[in-house]
Scaffold this motif. Structure first.
Motif, mmCIF file in Angstrom:
data_model
loop_
_atom_site.group_PDB
_atom_site.id
_atom_site.type_symbol
_atom_site.label_atom_id
_atom_site.label_comp_id
_atom_site.label_asym_id
_atom_site.label_seq_id
_atom_site.Cartn_x
_atom_site.Cartn_y
_atom_site.Cartn_z
ATOM 1 N N MET A 67 7.776 -3.465 13.305
ATOM 2 C CA MET A 67 7.782 -2.333 12.364
ATOM 3 C C MET A 67 6.396 -1.699 12.223
ATOM 4 S SD MET A 67 10.171 -0.962 10.691
ATOM 5 C CE MET A 67 9.733 -0.434 9.039
ATOM 6 N N VAL A 68 6.339 -0.412 12.212
ATOM 7 C CA VAL A 68 5.088 0.275 11.909
ATOM 8 C C VAL A 68 4.815 0.112 10.410
ATOM 9 C CG1 VAL A 68 3.918 2.489 11.891
ATOM 10 C CG2 VAL A 68 5.536 1.957 13.722
ATOM 11 N N LYS A 69 3.568 -0.218 10.080
ATOM 12 C CA LYS A 69 3.229 -0.456 8.663
ATOM 13 C C LYS A 69 2.633 0.812 8.026
ATOM 14 C CE LYS A 69 3.941 -4.997 8.250
ATOM 15 N NZ LYS A 69 3.500 -5.773 9.372
ATOM 16 N N ALA A 70 2.581 0.797 6.694
ATOM 17 C CA ALA A 70 1.936 1.908 5.981
ATOM 18 C C ALA A 70 0.434 1.892 6.272
ATOM 19 C CB ALA A 70 2.178 1.783 4.484
ATOM 20 N N VAL A 71 -0.182 3.049 6.199
ATOM 21 C CA VAL A 71 -1.624 3.173 6.393
ATOM 22 C C VAL A 71 -2.341 2.494 5.225
ATOM 23 C CG1 VAL A 71 -3.517 4.848 6.558
ATOM 24 C CG2 VAL A 71 -1.299 5.350 7.625
ATOM 25 N N ARG A 72 -3.456 1.819 5.525
ATOM 26 C CA ARG A 72 -4.206 1.113 4.473
ATOM 27 C C ARG A 72 -4.581 2.061 3.319
ATOM 28 N NH1 ARG A 72 -8.134 -2.947 3.237
ATOM 29 N NH2 ARG A 72 -10.217 -2.016 3.212
ATOM 30 N N GLY A 73 -4.341 1.573 2.120
ATOM 31 C CA GLY A 73 -4.712 2.377 0.944
ATOM 32 C C GLY A 73 -3.666 3.399 0.532
ATOM 33 N N MET A 74 -2.587 3.511 1.340
ATOM 34 C CA MET A 74 -1.495 4.447 1.015
ATOM 35 C C MET A 74 -0.318 3.590 0.547
ATOM 36 S SD MET A 74 -2.671 7.399 2.467
ATOM 37 C CE MET A 74 -4.247 7.625 3.291
ATOM 38 N N ARG A 75 0.048 3.713 -0.701
ATOM 39 C CA ARG A 75 1.053 2.800 -1.246
ATOM 40 C C ARG A 75 2.436 3.413 -1.298
ATOM 41 N NH1 ARG A 75 -0.261 0.963 -6.951
ATOM 42 N NH2 ARG A 75 -0.777 3.154 -7.248
ATOM 43 N N ASP A 76 3.424 2.553 -1.211
ATOM 44 C CA ASP A 76 4.779 2.969 -1.538
ATOM 45 C C ASP A 76 4.975 2.676 -3.019
ATOM 46 O OD1 ASP A 76 5.515 3.438 1.222
ATOM 47 O OD2 ASP A 76 5.387 1.258 1.437
ATOM 48 N N ILE A 77 5.571 3.588 -3.722
ATOM 49 C CA ILE A 77 5.955 3.315 -5.104
ATOM 50 C C ILE A 77 7.448 3.008 -5.061
ATOM 51 C CG2 ILE A 77 5.916 4.163 -7.489
ATOM 52 C CD1 ILE A 77 3.162 4.381 -6.285
ATOM 53 N N LEU A 78 7.786 1.753 -5.170
ATOM 54 C CA LEU A 78 9.170 1.328 -4.999
ATOM 55 C C LEU A 78 9.992 1.648 -6.251
ATOM 56 C CD1 LEU A 78 8.325 -1.996 -3.189
ATOM 57 C CD2 LEU A 78 9.066 0.179 -2.197
ATOM 58 N N PRO A 79 11.332 1.693 -6.096
ATOM 59 C CA PRO A 79 12.165 2.102 -7.240
ATOM 60 C C PRO A 79 11.835 1.390 -8.545
ATOM 61 C CG PRO A 79 13.507 1.953 -5.287
ATOM 62 C CD PRO A 79 12.126 1.489 -4.880
ATOM 63 N N PRO B 193 -9.926 0.090 -0.573
ATOM 64 C CA PRO B 193 -8.788 -0.093 -1.469
ATOM 65 C C PRO B 193 -8.901 -1.384 -2.278
ATOM 66 C CG PRO B 193 -8.054 0.368 0.770
ATOM 67 C CD PRO B 193 -9.517 0.073 0.833
ATOM 68 N N GLN B 194 -8.567 -1.322 -3.524
ATOM 69 C CA GLN B 194 -8.501 -2.496 -4.404
ATOM 70 C C GLN B 194 -7.633 -2.104 -5.588
ATOM 71 O OE1 GLN B 194 -12.632 -2.990 -6.098
ATOM 72 N NE2 GLN B 194 -13.013 -1.326 -4.651
ATOM 73 N N LYS B 195 -7.424 -3.050 -6.476
ATOM 74 C CA LYS B 195 -6.575 -2.740 -7.617
ATOM 75 C C LYS B 195 -7.140 -1.540 -8.387
ATOM 76 C CE LYS B 195 -4.031 -4.717 -11.313
ATOM 77 N NZ LYS B 195 -3.787 -5.713 -12.298
ATOM 78 N N GLY B 196 -6.327 -0.518 -8.551
ATOM 79 C CA GLY B 196 -6.783 0.674 -9.273
ATOM 80 C C GLY B 196 -7.575 1.646 -8.422
ATOM 81 N N ARG B 197 -7.725 1.335 -7.129
ATOM 82 C CA ARG B 197 -8.449 2.248 -6.238
ATOM 83 C C ARG B 197 -7.701 2.313 -4.909
ATOM 84 N NH1 ARG B 197 -13.194 4.367 -6.827
ATOM 85 N NH2 ARG B 197 -13.921 2.904 -8.396
ATOM 86 N N TYR B 198 -7.220 3.481 -4.576
ATOM 87 C CA TYR B 198 -6.383 3.635 -3.395
ATOM 88 C C TYR B 198 -6.860 4.834 -2.598
ATOM 89 C CZ TYR B 198 -3.885 0.723 -6.623
ATOM 90 O OH TYR B 198 -3.592 -0.266 -7.521
ATOM 91 N N ARG B 199 -6.353 4.967 -1.370
ATOM 92 C CA ARG B 199 -6.775 6.100 -0.548
ATOM 93 C C ARG B 199 -5.895 7.319 -0.790
ATOM 94 N NH1 ARG B 199 -8.839 2.919 4.931
ATOM 95 N NH2 ARG B 199 -10.659 2.040 3.871
ATOM 96 N N GLN B 200 -4.644 7.067 -1.145
ATOM 97 C CA GLN B 200 -3.842 8.140 -1.729
ATOM 98 C C GLN B 200 -3.588 7.737 -3.171
ATOM 99 O OE1 GLN B 200 -0.329 9.660 0.269
ATOM 100 N NE2 GLN B 200 0.650 10.143 -1.668
ATOM 101 N N PHE B 201 -4.057 8.559 -4.091
ATOM 102 C CA PHE B 201 -3.837 8.252 -5.503
ATOM 103 C C PHE B 201 -3.394 9.541 -6.190
ATOM 104 C CE2 PHE B 201 -7.712 10.198 -7.234
ATOM 105 C CZ PHE B 201 -8.458 10.340 -6.084
ATOM 106 N N TYR B 202 -3.027 9.416 -7.464
ATOM 107 C CA TYR B 202 -2.398 10.561 -8.135
ATOM 108 C C TYR B 202 -3.203 10.992 -9.342
ATOM 109 C CZ TYR B 202 1.454 9.787 -5.058
ATOM 110 O OH TYR B 202 2.192 9.666 -3.919
ATOM 111 N N GLN B 203 -3.340 12.276 -9.456
ATOM 112 C CA GLN B 203 -4.021 12.796 -10.641
ATOM 113 C C GLN B 203 -3.139 13.824 -11.348
ATOM 114 O OE1 GLN B 203 -7.772 14.478 -9.337
ATOM 115 N NE2 GLN B 203 -8.849 12.534 -9.645
#
Ligand code: ATP
Ligand code: MG
Length: 420
Positions: free
Chosen positions: A1-13, A114-124
């Motif tokens: 399986m291709v994995k997600a890019v580092r720092g880009m999270r899935d927000i699961l249901p 990337p670490q807890k509270g710090r991601y490469r895709q984040f939301y503002q």
């Protein structure tokens, strides 16, 4: 399986429910202040951020996702929303001779560790006000933040820090004094600060390095350089915050690194997320519109870091019920299409109620187990008997005192309304 890019999270249901709640809550608060939504592109010319965020910032120096368009233009995924907001309003003639209060929301991209509270895709979620020079609008934005934390139930986790940077002349004078003080001590500074001494000295005040902070103890202090006009602005800001009962701490080391930031800066911080403590940052940037080629326009705004807000909501143990309110159990293959129609009718009758139709067969007992696991409050039983008589069995899955009743389709909405 291709994995997600580092720092880009899935927000699961299971997490997305809380995200949706947080987003909706914040956006409702912002809308209640009559700020209007603006939707902005994810990609902009790199030059917009170089000029609008600043060449000498971490963001532009090392955090941008920059790519070449097919015709060779340099584009970047937006690392923040303010520069795009100014561009969009200016480009569409919405800043000239008028004021604007707008809000935007969405993903931002920064190449960080990337670490807890710090991601490469984040939301503002951001709010910006253009065309207002006084401290009243600074307070309005701060009050909006306070209202958001209150509505989310996380106010006790978040504290406000404010500072004044003075006019741009005051800052230039301060910058010179700071450089003069730190230059002979250069070798004692941490590596980032050594670099910043040349590029963006005021950001040194922000350093998390203890040795650097030690040296800063005796450094010239920004408040000593702040001009009278800016002092008056800051005093009025504090008086209004006091009058509104919004508590804050003045933090003289709170800075934004760029020359077009003026007067007020503020940050909402938490102790509960380790070193990712800032949940919302804002300030006045009276020089930015001009910096980007527009007319001189006072402006102030903030950006909320939604990822961190959601983490705080989790800490405050906010949970959200799963999606389904009503689960339709349907017995027998022949009734599957009638079940679909029934579900559609119920959705139309009760737009606020989510209706999930059972799929995959099985007897009522098995289906009721699924209904229970879905988190639904209600189960509606639909089998041969119900289809023949037109009477449906509606069961409250959580409250035995409501129990199970038989009723006609037209009575379902009323029964649910009366018992929820
Ligand atoms: P930090 O000091 O934590 O890097 P910043 O000064 O770079 O923050 P701003 O550019 O002011 O942050 O962005 C506003 C808010 O966006 C921050 O207060 C934070 O809540 C959030 N934020 C910034 N970068 C990230 C990231 N990489 N991941 C998650 N949230 C972020
Ligand atoms: Mg950062």
């Amino acid at each position: 399986m291709v994995k997600a890019v580092r720092g880009m999270r899935d927000i699961l249901p299971r997490d997305a429910r809380l995200w949706r709640l947080a987003e909706d809550t914040i956006q409702k608060v912002i809308a209640s202040f009559a700020y209007e939504e603006i939707r902005l592109p994810l990609l902009e010319f790199t030059e917009l951020f170089a000029r609008g965020v600043g060449e000498a910032t971490d963001i532009v120096e090392k955090e941008m996702y920059t790519l070449a368009d097919r015709d060779g233009d340099s584009l970047s995924l937006r690392p923040e929303g303010t520069a795009s907001c100014v561009r969009a309003l200016e480009e569409n003639g919405l800043l000239y001779n008028q004021s604007q209060r707008v809000t935007y929301a969405g993903p931002m991209f920064r190449y960080e560790k990337p670490q807890k509270g710090r991601y490469r895709q984040f939301y503002q979620i951001g709010a910006e006000a253009f065309g207002f020079a006084g401290p009243d609008v600074d307070v309005e934005l701060i009050a909006m933040g306070a209202a958001c934390w209150k509505a989310l139930g996380i106010a006790e986790h978040i504290a406000l820090e404010v500072n004044s940077l003075g006019s741009s002349q005051a800052r230039i004078a301060y910058k010179e004094a700071l450089v003069a003080y730190l230059t002979p001590l250069k070798t004692e500074l941490d590596e980032d600060s050594q670099r910043r001494l040349l590029t963006n000295p005021m950001r040194i005040l922000d350093s998390k390095n203890p040795a650097t902070q030690e040296l800063l103890q005796l450094a010239p202090k920004l408040p000593d350089f702040v001009d009278e006009e800016s002092k008056a602005h800051f005093q009025q800001l504090q008086a209004t915050l006091d009058a509104m009962g919004i508590s804050y701490k003045v933090n003289p080391n709170l800075v934004r690194g760029l020359d077009y930031y003026t007067h007020t800066v503020f940050e909402w911080v938490t102790q509960d997320l380790g070193s990712q403590g800032a949940v919302c940052a804002g300030g006045r940037y009276d020089g930015l519109v001009q910096q980007l080629g527009g007319r001189n326009t006072p402006a102030v705004g903030f950006a909320i870091g939604l990822d961190r807000v959601v983490l705080l909501c989790e800490l405050a143990q906010k949970t959200v019920q799963p999606a389904a309110d009503l689960y339709i159990c349907v017995l027998g293959d022949e009734l599957q299409s009638k079940g679909m129609i029934l579900a559609s009718q119920l959705r139309e009758q009760m737009p606020q109620t989510s209706v999930r139709l059972h799929m995959g067969g099985g007897n009522f007992k098995k289906q009721l187990k699924r209904a229970d696991a879905s988190g639904a409050t209600w189960a509606l039983l639909y089998g041969e008997e119900e289809a023949a008589s037109g009477e449906l069995s509606l069961k409250h899955l959580r409250d035995p005192s409501v129990g199970q009743v038989k009723l006609l389709l037209g009575q379902v909405a009323q029964h649910i309304g009366a018992n929820s």
